[in-house]
Motif scaffolding. Structure first.
Motif, short mmCIF file in Angstrom:
data_model
loop_
_atom_site.label_atom_id
_atom_site.label_comp_id
_atom_site.label_asym_id
_atom_site.label_seq_id
_atom_site.Cartn_x
_atom_site.Cartn_y
_atom_site.Cartn_z
N LEU A 62 0.83 -1.20 0.00
CA LEU A 62 0.00 0.00 0.00
C LEU A 62 0.87 1.26 0.00
N ALA A 63 2.00 1.19 0.72
CA ALA A 63 2.91 2.33 0.72
C ALA A 63 3.50 2.56 -0.67
N ALA A 64 3.85 1.47 -1.36
CA ALA A 64 4.38 1.60 -2.72
C ALA A 64 3.34 2.20 -3.65
N LEU A 65 2.08 1.78 -3.51
CA LEU A 65 1.01 2.34 -4.33
C LEU A 65 0.84 3.83 -4.07
N TYR A 66 0.91 4.20 -2.79
CA TYR A 66 0.76 5.62 -2.44
C TYR A 66 1.88 6.46 -3.06
N VAL A 67 3.12 5.98 -2.91
CA VAL A 67 4.25 6.74 -3.44
C VAL A 67 4.20 6.80 -4.97
N ALA A 68 3.74 5.71 -5.60
CA ALA A 68 3.65 5.69 -7.06
C ALA A 68 2.72 6.79 -7.57
N THR A 69 1.65 7.07 -6.81
CA THR A 69 0.73 8.12 -7.23
C THR A 69 1.33 9.51 -7.08
N ARG A 70 2.43 9.60 -6.31
CA ARG A 70 3.08 10.90 -6.10
C ARG A 70 4.28 11.12 -7.01
N LEU A 71 4.59 10.14 -7.85
CA LEU A 71 5.80 10.24 -8.66
C LEU A 71 5.81 11.46 -9.57
N LEU A 72 4.67 11.80 -10.12
CA LEU A 72 4.61 12.93 -11.03
C LEU A 72 4.87 14.26 -10.31
N LEU A 73 4.74 14.25 -8.98
CA LEU A 73 4.95 15.47 -8.20
C LEU A 73 6.28 15.49 -7.48
N PHE A 74 7.01 14.37 -7.57
CA PHE A 74 8.25 14.26 -6.80
C PHE A 74 9.39 13.86 -7.71
N VAL A 75 10.61 13.93 -7.21
CA VAL A 75 11.77 13.52 -8.01
C VAL A 75 11.67 12.05 -8.35
N TRP A 86 9.85 -0.95 -1.36
CA TRP A 86 8.66 -1.53 -0.75
C TRP A 86 8.16 -2.74 -1.53
N CYS A 87 8.30 -2.71 -2.84
CA CYS A 87 7.90 -3.89 -3.63
C CYS A 87 8.80 -5.08 -3.31
N CYS A 88 10.12 -4.82 -3.14
CA CYS A 88 11.03 -5.91 -2.77
C CYS A 88 10.70 -6.44 -1.38
N SER A 89 10.38 -5.55 -0.44
CA SER A 89 10.02 -5.98 0.90
C SER A 89 8.75 -6.83 0.88
N ALA A 90 7.76 -6.37 0.13
CA ALA A 90 6.51 -7.13 0.04
C ALA A 90 6.74 -8.50 -0.60
N ALA A 91 7.57 -8.55 -1.65
CA ALA A 91 7.86 -9.83 -2.30
C ALA A 91 8.58 -10.79 -1.35
N ALA A 92 9.53 -10.25 -0.58
CA ALA A 92 10.26 -11.10 0.37
C ALA A 92 9.32 -11.66 1.43
N LEU A 93 8.43 -10.84 1.95
CA LEU A 93 7.52 -11.28 2.99
C LEU A 93 6.46 -12.24 2.46
N LEU A 243 3.99 -4.48 14.04
CA LEU A 243 3.90 -3.10 14.51
C LEU A 243 5.12 -2.29 14.09
N SER A 244 6.31 -2.87 14.21
CA SER A 244 7.52 -2.14 13.83
C SER A 244 7.54 -1.85 12.33
N LEU A 245 7.11 -2.82 11.51
CA LEU A 245 7.10 -2.60 10.07
C LEU A 245 6.09 -1.53 9.68
N VAL A 246 4.89 -1.57 10.27
CA VAL A 246 3.87 -0.56 9.96
C VAL A 246 4.37 0.83 10.35
N LEU A 247 4.96 0.96 11.53
CA LEU A 247 5.43 2.27 11.99
C LEU A 247 6.60 2.76 11.16
N LEU A 248 7.52 1.86 10.77
CA LEU A 248 8.63 2.27 9.91
C LEU A 248 8.12 2.73 8.54
N THR A 249 7.12 2.04 8.03
CA THR A 249 6.55 2.44 6.74
C THR A 249 5.89 3.81 6.83
N LEU A 250 5.12 4.03 7.89
CA LEU A 250 4.48 5.33 8.08
C LEU A 250 5.52 6.43 8.28
#
Length: 307
Positions: A62-75, A86-93, A243-250
């Motif tokens: 979900l974090a990767a999806l959120y950031v992907a929607t911001r790509l046009l506004l960010f570097v 985040w995609c690599c982390s999700a694939a590993a898990l 909990l640690s992964l969710v907080l680190l992602t946020l």
């Protein structure tokens, strides 16, 4: 073949023991594991089932999806790195129960990605979030070389924590992984720390939130609560690994928002302020770190102890 049901699976004791050896970081999680050795298709489809990795898989997705929607506004560089991480982390898990070699390869790739993210974060903060006084200071001059060293140490510590889990207990293993990551975080936010005294906190609220979330995530990563108080009760949702992964992602998402704000009003003067030579060296350093971290993970993988 059914992998897991919509309720926590009841696994035979021998299988739970084997999976605890594969996942030593979840000492108090007793159920909800997916069987090892199933076809790849089963692990991919388990994305839509409930097990003890469900929260950890969907959080970076979900974090990767959120950031992907911001790509046009960010570097593109920083946003692209975050999406890949985040995609690599999700694939590993999602896919790690396939076998022990697969688990090691995926988590070592994830460790390399995390180290790369640390250096990318430091590079973006030094360019877009620092003040001129900080840039000209000794800290500013040594910042990127130190960030490169700490990103390599974080990658190496993460790999060693996965490759040599049986040679240290849970607390030592987590401390090994968290130590370099915490040092890198403290170094990375140093360009922003000076602004806490000169800028209204409302203008850097996302950076403040990032620090709070990171410190809370560090607590849950080092302390296996609440599952140590009631083993088996928080297997599917609520254990410290989730909990640690969710907080680190946020925390990282909050950092991205803060960088976006700085990027939007400081980008025009970046070349004039730093000069093309500095920016070219910074890009070359990023490429060097990008190549060195996977190479380190590969070398450690080939030298893992035989069991």
């Amino acid at each position: 073949m059914s992998i897991v049901s919509l309720s926590p699976p009841s696994l035979p004791a021998p299988l739970v023991t084997v999976l605890h050896q594969l996942l030593p970081s979840e000492a108090f999680v007793l159920s909800g594991y997916r069987p090892v050795g199933l076809p790849w298709r089963c692990y991919v489809l388990s994305l839509f089932q409930i097990h003890n990795d469900s929260v950890k898989v969907w959080c970076p997705l979900l974090a990767a999806l959120y950031v992907a929607t911001r790509l046009l506004l960010f570097v593109v560089l920083q946003g692209g790195v975050m999406c890949c991480l985040w995609c690599c982390s999700a694939a590993a898990l999602l896919l790690h129960p396939r076998s022990e070699p697969v688990r090691l390869s995926l988590f070592l790739l994830d460790s390399a990605g995390r180290g790369l993210h640390q250096f990318g974060r430091a590079l973006a903060l030094s360019v877009y979030s620092s003040d001129a006084d900080w840039t000209d200071s000794i800290m500013g001059q040594l910042y990127l070389p130190a960030a490169a060293v700490l990103s390599w140490l974080s990658c190496t510590a993460g790999c060693c924590g996965e490759l040599f889990p049986r040679h240290c207990d849970l607390s030592h293993r987590r401390l090994l992984q968290m130590g370099p990551m915490s040092l890198a975080f403290l170094l990375d936010i140093s360009p922003v720390a000076q602004r806490l005294y000169s800028c209204p906190w409302s203008s850097i609220l996302h950076f403040v939130l990032q620090v709070v979330l990171f410190l809370t995530a560090a607590f849950f990563l080092l302390c296996p609560v609440p599952e140590c108080l009631s083993p088996g009760r928080f297997d599917i949702a609520g254990h410290s690994g989730q909990l640690s992964l969710v907080l680190l992602t946020l925390s990282t998402v909050s950092q991205q928002e803060a960088l976006l704000r700085d990027f939007s009003w400081r980008r025009a003067g970046v070349v004039r302020r730093f000069g093309e030579e500095y920016l070219l060296k910074a890009c070359a350093g990023f490429i060097a770190v990008t190549l060195s971290l996977p190479a380190t993970a590969l070398v450690l993988l080939t030298r893992q102890p035989k069991t």
